[in-house]
Design an enzyme around this catalytic site. Structure first.
Site, PDB file in Angstrom:
ATOM      1  N   SER A  43      39.284  40.831  40.126  1.00 37.73           N
ATOM      2  CA  SER A  43      40.746  40.708  40.205  1.00 37.73           C
ATOM      3  C   SER A  43      41.359  39.928  39.048  1.00 37.73           C
ATOM      4  O   SER A  43      42.339  39.201  39.226  1.00 37.73           O
ATOM      5  CB  SER A  43      41.169  40.108  41.558  1.00 37.73           C
ATOM      6  N   ASN A 103      35.919  48.025  32.929  1.00 38.50           N
ATOM      7  CA  ASN A 103      34.990  48.815  33.741  1.00 38.50           C
ATOM      8  C   ASN A 103      35.826  49.846  34.488  1.00 38.50           C
ATOM      9  O   ASN A 103      36.480  49.527  35.475  1.00 38.50           O
ATOM     10  CB  ASN A 103      34.260  47.873  34.719  1.00 38.50           C
ATOM     11  N   GLU A 132      30.657  37.699  39.059  1.00 40.89           N
ATOM     12  CA  GLU A 132      31.643  38.482  39.803  1.00 40.89           C
ATOM     13  C   GLU A 132      31.478  38.224  41.299  1.00 40.89           C
ATOM     14  O   GLU A 132      30.672  38.908  41.959  1.00 40.89           O
ATOM     15  CB  GLU A 132      31.436  39.978  39.544  1.00 40.89           C
ATOM     16  N   LYS A 145      34.952  52.276  36.271  1.00 39.84           N
ATOM     17  CA  LYS A 145      34.370  52.759  37.534  1.00 39.84           C
ATOM     18  C   LYS A 145      34.503  54.293  37.607  1.00 39.84           C
ATOM     19  O   LYS A 145      34.454  54.952  36.571  1.00 39.84           O
ATOM     20  CB  LYS A 145      35.005  52.052  38.732  1.00 39.84           C
ATOM     21  N   GLU A 153      28.841  46.784  43.357  1.00 43.63           N
ATOM     22  CA  GLU A 153      28.983  48.095  44.013  1.00 43.63           C
ATOM     23  C   GLU A 153      27.670  48.861  43.951  1.00 43.63           C
ATOM     24  O   GLU A 153      27.308  49.575  44.884  1.00 43.63           O
ATOM     25  CB  GLU A 153      30.141  48.868  43.365  1.00 43.63           C
ATOM     26  N   HIS A 163      25.985  45.719  38.982  1.00 44.67           N
ATOM     27  CA  HIS A 163      27.322  45.540  39.559  1.00 44.67           C
ATOM     28  C   HIS A 163      27.196  45.502  41.085  1.00 44.67           C
ATOM     29  O   HIS A 163      26.375  46.224  41.660  1.00 44.67           O
ATOM     30  CB  HIS A 163      28.245  46.678  39.113  1.00 44.67           C
ATOM     31  N   GLY A 187      38.252  43.867  43.315  1.00 42.03           N
ATOM     32  CA  GLY A 187      39.140  44.903  43.854  1.00 42.03           C
ATOM     33  C   GLY A 187      39.986  44.424  45.018  1.00 42.03           C
ATOM     34  O   GLY A 187      40.621  45.228  45.702  1.00 42.03           O
TER      35      GLY A 187
HETATM   36  P1  PGA Z   1      38.473  44.392  39.627  1.00 42.26           P
HETATM   37  O1  PGA Z   1      36.950  44.818  39.384  1.00 42.26           O
HETATM   38  O2  PGA Z   1      38.983  43.808  38.337  1.00 42.26           O
HETATM   39  O3  PGA Z   1      39.173  45.657  40.016  1.00 42.26           O
HETATM   40  O4  PGA Z   1      38.460  43.371  40.734  1.00 42.26           O
HETATM   41  C1  PGA Z   1      36.101  44.037  38.589  1.00 42.26           C
HETATM   42  C2  PGA Z   1      34.742  44.677  38.543  1.00 42.26           C
HETATM   43  O5  PGA Z   1      34.332  45.286  39.536  1.00 42.26           O
HETATM   44  O6  PGA Z   1      34.041  44.602  37.513  1.00 42.26           O
END
Ligand code: PGA
Length: 247
Positions: A204, A9, A161, A11, A91, A89, A167
């Site tokens: 992560s 992903n 998640e 982003k 976010e 997601h 993140g």
């Molecule tokens: P990350 O993000 O691996 O940077 O923690 C995962 C995600 O948001 O799908």
């Protein structure tokens, strides 16, 4: 469920030059399904460069067409060569006001276009500390079921998640992830969903923790944010998925 699925992903990252370099260094591997979800403007570029790695988008409109300025439909994504679309997601939920019902409608619109929604679910730290993980995840899944029906569930991928792991560099421990994945598996069985629905872990995932996470029996792959932007890390994660695949 022979092979694991590893989805990058990206982003809000990338440029024509950076994408070309990244995709060029991320070749398909035998024994794992790989996909990358790129920003909308780069779908055509990625579609032309990817070989053996599936293309995906990071969100979608719940609408098919009409006066919805700025929206992108699932049918358009299908036409651009997408196979996967991330929906819900955290976010999107936290920063762009997507509620459970909207996530359900988006999942349904992805299925309508014969694509695969990757439905993200997960609890915040406060919810985890209050012992409410499955209450929250169950509520998020209920909304998807209400929109897509039991039949529709067979066409989705679920991504667990935990919000506190995204993140932050603080991935869920493998046992912590497995516990929730097993609970999601039970939720699916209790609601009459067919077997074999894939449940990815995201938050992560890095080259050094992927193998332990992927070794868990109910972890069918990963949704990878930051590490998917570094070719050697993404490839190492994909190799860990091969080593821990069922076959
Ligand atoms: P990350 O993000 O691996 O940077 O923690 C995962 C995600 O948001 O799908």
């Amino acid at each position: 469920m022979a092979q694991k699925l590893v989805v990058g992903n990206w982003k809000l990252n990338g440029s024509l030059a950076a994408n070309e370099a990244l995709i060029g260094a991320c070749g398909a591997l035998a024994g794992v399904e790989m996909a990358v979800c790129v920003p909308f403007p780069y779908l055509a570029q990625a579609a032309s460069l990817l070989a053996g790695v599936a293309l995906g988008a990071q969100t979608v409109s719940e609408f098919q067409s009409g006066a919805y300025t700025g929206e992108v439909s699932a049918e358009m994504l299908a036409e651009m060569g997408c196979r996967y679309v991330i929906v819900g997601h955290s976010e999107r939920r936290a920063l762009f006001g997507e509620d459970d019902a909207a996530v359900g409608r988006k999942a349904q619109s992805v299925l309508r276009a014969e694509l695969v929604p990757i439905v993200c679910v997960g609890e915040s730290l406060a919810e985890r500390e209050a012992g409410r993980v499955m209450e929250v995840v169950g509520r998020q899944l209920d909304a998807v079921l209400a929109s897509v029906g039991v039949q529709g569930l067979s066409g989705v991928v679920i991504a667990y998640e935990p919000v506190w792991a995204i993140g932050t560099g603080r991935a869920a421990g493998a046992d912590e992830a497995q516990e929730v994945h097993a609970a999601i598996r039970r939720w699916l069985a209790d609601h009459g969903a067919p077997k074999g629905i894939r449940i990815l872990y995201g938050g992560s995932v890095k080259a050094d923790n992927a193998a332990t996470l992927f070794a868990m029996p109910d972890v069918d792959g990963g949704l990878i944010g930051g590490a998917s932007l570094v070719a050697q890390d993404f490839m190492a994660i994909c190799r860990a998925a091969i080593a821990n695949g069922d076959d």
